[in-house]
Design a protein around this motif. Structure first.
Motif, PDB file in Angstrom:
ATOM      1  N   THR A   1      32.525 -13.847   4.080  1.00 35.54           N
ATOM      2  CA  THR A   1      32.060 -14.114   5.444  1.00 35.54           C
ATOM      3  C   THR A   1      30.534 -14.069   5.577  1.00 35.54           C
ATOM      4  O   THR A   1      29.967 -14.937   6.259  1.00 35.54           O
ATOM      5  N   PRO A   2      29.814 -13.130   4.961  1.00 31.05           N
ATOM      6  CA  PRO A   2      28.347 -13.181   5.082  1.00 31.05           C
ATOM      7  C   PRO A   2      27.740 -14.445   4.488  1.00 31.05           C
ATOM      8  O   PRO A   2      26.827 -15.035   5.071  1.00 31.05           O
ATOM      9  N   VAL A   3      28.246 -14.880   3.336  1.00 36.18           N
ATOM     10  CA  VAL A   3      27.703 -16.081   2.702  1.00 36.18           C
ATOM     11  C   VAL A   3      28.018 -17.319   3.536  1.00 36.18           C
ATOM     12  O   VAL A   3      27.149 -18.181   3.763  1.00 36.18           O
ATOM     13  N   ALA A   4      29.258 -17.432   4.022  1.00 38.27           N
ATOM     14  CA  ALA A   4      29.620 -18.581   4.854  1.00 38.27           C
ATOM     15  C   ALA A   4      28.823 -18.589   6.150  1.00 38.27           C
ATOM     16  O   ALA A   4      28.375 -19.652   6.609  1.00 38.27           O
ATOM     17  N   ALA A   5      28.630 -17.416   6.751  1.00 28.32           N
ATOM     18  CA  ALA A   5      27.844 -17.337   7.977  1.00 28.32           C
ATOM     19  C   ALA A   5      26.400 -17.758   7.724  1.00 28.32           C
ATOM     20  O   ALA A   5      25.798 -18.488   8.525  1.00 28.32           O
ATOM     21  N   TYR A   6      25.829 -17.315   6.622  1.00 26.13           N
ATOM     22  CA  TYR A   6      24.449 -17.689   6.285  1.00 26.13           C
ATOM     23  C   TYR A   6      24.324 -19.198   6.089  1.00 26.13           C
ATOM     24  O   TYR A   6      23.373 -19.826   6.580  1.00 26.13           O
TER      25      TYR A   6
END
Length: 289
Positions: free
Chosen positions: A14-19
């Motif tokens: 989720t952090p990578v996709a959000a970024y």
């Protein structure tokens, strides 16, 4: 009792996709703003509106993709539809105020500072409005100092983004700026999340009924994601954006404004004022005699 918060339920997904979504929205917003500076004035509002919507949707999707990884162990979390949609409208509307301000008035210090503050406050409002959409069997609390820090990060990030939107022209420079914007926006989000604590109501160890967040967020994210993809197609295949930058690069390379292609003779203005007549047969015969 204090709830156990886990902000990375799915690990780094989720952090990578959000970024990446924050970077995509920022990149499209920058390119649309550049396009508004290349075209005619009649098209300027449309490109600025598309840029504002791209940045706003990118920030909003970044927030709720990151929130898919948020959970409170002792209770389920779900979201109010109306407040969630309102947070999207706030994101697009407030970013639009900043983009239109710098798009028409340029990167003047006063304009940039005012637009950055307004846009940063709007991004922070979107974040905390999205947090207010959470429904759980407990009370969400915030640390004031960390909240103030997150708002400061939002204002700085918004000001930098608006400056880049009217200053940076090249594709690679815009790509680099969008990567930095993604770091700033994601940093603001996770700074704000660090301010969160949850006081769970005593329920004898029972989990509060409610739908999982993905059941609401995934369908709601589909619309902004499709919009960003369509905006990307429009930007990628816009001929004036590509040709305008190529013409500007050629002009800088030769040290003069763009003109007729090399090897093309300049028109003779004196000859252009008088009509050309083909020599008559009678005149040619008299000269031979």
């Amino acid at each position: 009792m204090e709830g156990t918060i886990d902000g990375f339920r799915y690990g780094a997904v989720t952090p990578v996709a959000a970024y990446l979504m924050a970077c995509l929205g920022g990149a499209l917003g920058l390119r649309c703003t550049v396009r508004s500076l290349l075209g005619t004035r009649s098209w300027k509002p449309g490109w600025l509106a598309l840029g504002a919507a791209s940045i706003g949707c990118g920030i909003w999707t970044m927030h709720f993709i990151a929130m898919m990884g948020f959970r409170v162990v002792e209770t389920r979390v779900h979201y109010d539809v109306g407040v969630t949609v309102l947070s999207l409208a706030v994101a697009v509307g407030v970013v639009g105020v900043g983009v239109f301000a710098v798009g028409y008035r340029g990167a003047r210090p006063g304009t940039l500072a005012a637009a950055g503050v307004v846009t940063g406050l709007g991004v922070a409002a979107m974040h905390y409005l999205g947090m207010a959409a959470m429904r759980l069997d407990g009370e969400v609390r915030y640390d004031p100092a960390t909240v103030a820090l997150s708002v400061t990060v939002a204002i700085v990030a918004a000001t930098a983004a608006l400056w880049a939107a009217v200053t940076i022209r090249g594709f690679l420079a815009s790509l680099g700026a969008s990567l930095i914007m993604g770091v700033a926006v994601s940093g603001m989000h996770y700074t704000g999340m660090a301010a969160v604590s949850v006081h769970v109501h005593d329920a004898a160890g029972a989990s509060w009924a409610g739908s999982p967040p993905t059941s609401l967020l995934l369908p709601m994210l589909l619309g902004p994601l499709v919009f960003l993809l369509l905006a990307g197609v429009v930007v990628m295949f816009d001929p004036l954006l590509i040709l305008g930058e190529d013409r500007e690069k050629r002009s800088v390379a030769v040290g003069r404004p763009s003109g007729p292609p090399r090897g093309t003779a300049a028109p003779d203005r004196a000859a252009a004022r008088e009509p050309w007549h083909a020599p008559s047969y009678e005149g040619a015969r008299s000269r031979r005699q």
